[in-house]
Design a protein around this motif. Structure first.
Motif, PDB file in Angstrom:
ATOM      1  N   ASN A 148      34.524  42.584  55.992  1.00 54.95           N
ATOM      2  CA  ASN A 148      35.617  41.876  55.344  1.00 54.95           C
ATOM      3  C   ASN A 148      35.204  40.450  55.001  1.00 54.95           C
ATOM      4  N   ALA A 149      35.394  40.070  53.732  1.00 59.08           N
ATOM      5  CA  ALA A 149      35.039  38.717  53.291  1.00 59.08           C
ATOM      6  C   ALA A 149      35.948  37.678  53.931  1.00 59.08           C
ATOM      7  N   TYR A 150      37.069  38.142  54.490  1.00 54.13           N
ATOM      8  CA  TYR A 150      38.031  37.232  55.100  1.00 54.13           C
ATOM      9  C   TYR A 150      38.128  37.437  56.616  1.00 54.13           C
ATOM     10  N   ASP A 152      36.925  35.607  58.910  1.00 49.88           N
ATOM     11  CA  ASP A 152      37.243  34.331  59.566  1.00 49.88           C
ATOM     12  C   ASP A 152      38.751  34.069  59.538  1.00 49.88           C
ATOM     13  N   SER A 175      44.764  39.757  50.013  1.00 55.12           N
ATOM     14  CA  SER A 175      43.513  39.606  49.255  1.00 55.12           C
ATOM     15  C   SER A 175      43.440  40.595  48.098  1.00 55.12           C
ATOM     16  N   GLN A 179      43.284  39.636  43.870  1.00 54.71           N
ATOM     17  CA  GLN A 179      42.089  39.979  43.101  1.00 54.71           C
ATOM     18  C   GLN A 179      42.354  39.938  41.592  1.00 54.71           C
ATOM     19  N   SER A 185      40.350  33.822  41.295  1.00 55.46           N
ATOM     20  CA  SER A 185      38.946  34.242  41.180  1.00 55.46           C
ATOM     21  C   SER A 185      38.011  33.065  40.905  1.00 55.46           C
ATOM     22  N   SER A 188      36.626  28.415  45.086  1.00 56.88           N
ATOM     23  CA  SER A 188      35.486  28.553  45.992  1.00 56.88           C
ATOM     24  C   SER A 188      35.910  29.489  47.120  1.00 56.88           C
ATOM     25  N   GLN A 189      34.928  29.984  47.887  1.00 55.10           N
ATOM     26  CA  GLN A 189      35.250  30.900  48.982  1.00 55.10           C
ATOM     27  C   GLN A 189      36.158  30.233  50.017  1.00 55.10           C
ATOM     28  N   ASN A 190      35.892  28.959  50.315  1.00 56.32           N
ATOM     29  CA  ASN A 190      36.727  28.240  51.286  1.00 56.32           C
ATOM     30  C   ASN A 190      38.168  28.126  50.797  1.00 56.32           C
ATOM     31  N   LYS A 192      39.608  30.138  48.658  1.00 55.40           N
ATOM     32  CA  LYS A 192      40.184  31.487  48.685  1.00 55.40           C
ATOM     33  C   LYS A 192      40.674  31.822  50.098  1.00 55.40           C
ATOM     34  N   GLU A 193      39.850  31.502  51.099  1.00 55.00           N
ATOM     35  CA  GLU A 193      40.220  31.790  52.485  1.00 55.00           C
ATOM     36  C   GLU A 193      41.470  31.012  52.883  1.00 55.00           C
TER      37      GLU A 193
END
Length: 206
Positions: A148-150, A152, A175, A179, A185, A188-190, A192-193
């Motif tokens: 899972n990308a999430y 954390d 999540s 999408q 989209s 940044s990943q941070n 998004k989290e």
């Protein structure tokens, strides 16, 4: 008999947990691998329990999930393994890994677990291979967290006291919905989290 305790965690030590409920602080023996999943000191959490009550002893054992407790009960069925021995075994290997070893009958892998010698490993495999009493969604949960990308975000929600399975469901739902959001989209990943985290809290609060 009670099934679980819900209260504020007041202490975490190797194989030991203190949790306060309605002014009573409970001393609970907990496998180290399970202890890692229980909220930090000062945060409200839930622990599934079992009480050992003999003529000279009363001890409380706790687990982060019902599956962990079920595996503990399975280990108690093995001749020569008592509650403390089961906790020691579970403290040195994750429930998912141990369940896979027992289901596959991998004696060599089991012998590598600290505290399990060849004789004990043979007894455990003979008693439990293909006979585990719980539905092993713990292995599925482990795989979900790994990929899972999430993950954390899920861990952060669990540390706040939310049930891991519910946190995983909420994060997966949020999540997936995001999408199709073009603005999301581009984050940044941070970022998004952070967005998934905030929306998951709202989802869990419903």
């Amino acid at each position: 008999m009670f099934n679980s305790l819900t209260g504020v965690v007041t202490g975490k030590f190797p194989q030991k947990l203190f949790i306060e409920t309605n002014g009573i602080e409970w001393d609970v023996t907990v496998p180290d691998t399970s202890l890692e999943k229980i909220p930090s000191v000062g945060i409200k959490g839930r622990v599934f329990v079992w009480m050992q009550h003999t003529e000279n002893l009363m001890s409380l054992f706790g687990f982060a999930t019902e599956n962990e407790r079920a595996l503990f009960f399975d280990l108690l069925k093995v001749d020569g393994i008592g509650p403390k021995g089961a906790v020691k075994i579970m403290s040195n290997i994750s429930v998912a890994a141990l369940a896979e070893i027992l289901d596959s009958g991998d004696v060599d892998a089991l012998k590598k677990v600290p505290g399990v010698g060849p004789k004990t490993a043979g007894k455990i495999i003979l008693s439990l291979k293909g006979k585990l009493s719980f539905v092993s969604n713990e292995k599925i949960s482990s795989a979900v967290r790994k990929n899972n990308a999430y993950s954390d975000v899920i861990d952060a929600l669990v540390s706040m006291g939310y049930d891991r399975a519910k946190a995983e469901d909420a994060v997966s739902k949020i999540s997936s919905e995001l999408q199709s959001d073009e603005k999301f989209s581009l984050l940044s990943q941070n970022a998004k989290e952070d967005s998934v985290f905030k929306k998951s809290i709202l989802e869990l609060a419903r």
